[in-house]
Design a protein around this motif. Sequence first.
Motif, PDB file in Angstrom:
ATOM      1  N   LEU A   6    -116.788  93.146 -18.808  1.00 18.11           N
ATOM      2  CA  LEU A   6    -118.186  93.460 -19.120  1.00 18.11           C
ATOM      3  C   LEU A   6    -119.081  92.272 -18.841  1.00 18.11           C
ATOM      4  O   LEU A   6    -118.679  91.114 -19.003  1.00 18.11           O
ATOM      5  N   SER A   7    -120.302  92.592 -18.464  1.00 19.68           N
ATOM      6  CA  SER A   7    -121.286  91.534 -18.240  1.00 19.68           C
ATOM      7  C   SER A   7    -121.787  91.045 -19.595  1.00 19.68           C
ATOM      8  O   SER A   7    -121.508  91.633 -20.631  1.00 19.68           O
ATOM      9  N   THR A   8    -122.559  89.946 -19.536  1.00 20.58           N
ATOM     10  CA  THR A   8    -123.097  89.386 -20.786  1.00 20.58           C
ATOM     11  C   THR A   8    -123.970  90.405 -21.501  1.00 20.58           C
ATOM     12  O   THR A   8    -123.908  90.576 -22.720  1.00 20.58           O
ATOM     13  N   LYS A   9    -124.840  91.119 -20.713  1.00 24.77           N
ATOM     14  CA  LYS A   9    -125.719  92.131 -21.319  1.00 24.77           C
ATOM     15  C   LYS A   9    -124.911  93.266 -21.940  1.00 24.77           C
ATOM     16  O   LYS A   9    -125.236  93.770 -23.006  1.00 24.77           O
ATOM     17  N   ALA A  13    -124.868  94.416 -25.745  1.00 25.53           N
ATOM     18  CA  ALA A  13    -125.158  95.801 -26.114  1.00 25.53           C
ATOM     19  C   ALA A  13    -124.025  96.382 -26.950  1.00 25.53           C
ATOM     20  O   ALA A  13    -124.241  97.105 -27.935  1.00 25.53           O
ATOM     21  N   LEU A  14    -122.785  96.067 -26.550  1.00 28.53           N
ATOM     22  CA  LEU A  14    -121.621  96.559 -27.293  1.00 28.53           C
ATOM     23  C   LEU A  14    -121.587  95.959 -28.701  1.00 28.53           C
ATOM     24  O   LEU A  14    -121.323  96.661 -29.691  1.00 28.53           O
ATOM     25  N   LEU A  15    -121.873  94.661 -28.780  1.00 30.23           N
ATOM     26  CA  LEU A  15    -121.892  93.982 -30.077  1.00 30.23           C
ATOM     27  C   LEU A  15    -122.956  94.577 -30.992  1.00 30.23           C
ATOM     28  O   LEU A  15    -122.733  94.786 -32.188  1.00 30.23           O
ATOM     29  N   HIS A  16    -124.131  94.855 -30.376  1.00 30.38           N
ATOM     30  CA  HIS A  16    -125.218  95.454 -31.140  1.00 30.38           C
ATOM     31  C   HIS A  16    -124.826  96.844 -31.644  1.00 30.38           C
ATOM     32  O   HIS A  16    -125.091  97.194 -32.805  1.00 30.38           O
ATOM     33  N   ALA A  17    -124.170  97.615 -30.784  1.00 30.22           N
ATOM     34  CA  ALA A  17    -123.748  98.968 -31.166  1.00 30.22           C
ATOM     35  C   ALA A  17    -122.705  98.921 -32.275  1.00 30.22           C
ATOM     36  O   ALA A  17    -122.750  99.714 -33.226  1.00 30.22           O
ATOM     37  N   LEU A  18    -121.760  97.977 -32.161  1.00 32.21           N
ATOM     38  CA  LEU A  18    -120.722  97.850 -33.193  1.00 32.21           C
ATOM     39  C   LEU A  18    -121.314  97.413 -34.531  1.00 32.21           C
ATOM     40  O   LEU A  18    -120.905  97.883 -35.601  1.00 32.21           O
ATOM     41  N   SER A  19    -122.298  96.498 -34.449  1.00 36.73           N
ATOM     42  CA  SER A  19    -122.957  96.017 -35.664  1.00 36.73           C
ATOM     43  C   SER A  19    -123.729  97.148 -36.345  1.00 36.73           C
ATOM     44  O   SER A  19    -123.703  97.293 -37.560  1.00 36.73           O
ATOM     45  N   ALA A  20    -124.433  97.949 -35.527  1.00 37.56           N
ATOM     46  CA  ALA A  20    -125.203  99.076 -36.059  1.00 37.56           C
ATOM     47  C   ALA A  20    -124.271 100.106 -36.699  1.00 37.56           C
ATOM     48  O   ALA A  20    -124.560 100.663 -37.763  1.00 37.56           O
TER      49      ALA A  20
END
Length: 213
Positions: A6-9, A13-20
Amino acid sequence: MDIDKLSTKEREALLHALSAKKKQEETARRKNYQKMRTRFISSVEKRLRKYVKDGQAFKSWLRDEAEAYYKALKEYGELKRDEQLGFTVNNDTFRIQVKGNRVKRFDERADIAEKRLIDYLSKWIKQRGDGERNPIYKLAMSLLQRNEYGDLDYKSISRLYELEEDFNDTEYTEIMQLFRESNTVEGNVIRFYFEEKDDMNKWKRIEPSFNQM
């Protein structure tokens, strides 16, 4: 999913989704717990109120029935004396005991006597010089403890009378006299006891108290 590809973005995005998602799960878990907590408290209170109400109704009914039965028993036995309510009646497997006791309480003069005694003890202990460790002081103060209903205990106050010789003081004697004058007798307390025959043919107490069931 290969995170390394995965790219940095995409990783952000994945981290943000997991956090949410984690926050949503925590919120859902908290709401579920709060619902369960509210439901538990509500259901317990509802059933407790009914339990207490039924118990109070039973006690009131039982007292009326016991008084009526005792009146009939006295008439049947031609008992002329006016005695406290008290009797035992049973069949082969169930027994009822009714015991009446006169309740001794104190009137408003005891409140004044209590305040005077506390002031007296405070002055007395200062003169002694050994502080609140003094055994007579500790005993006297402990005897002034009120019960769960906010009343002074008759037996405890009676023990204060026994300390008059230890204090050997006119002020203490006057306070005890005020306690004696404030002592009144207020009616009867009627207690009921129930028993049943067990497997060994012996009487065993039935405890209606919730925590002893």
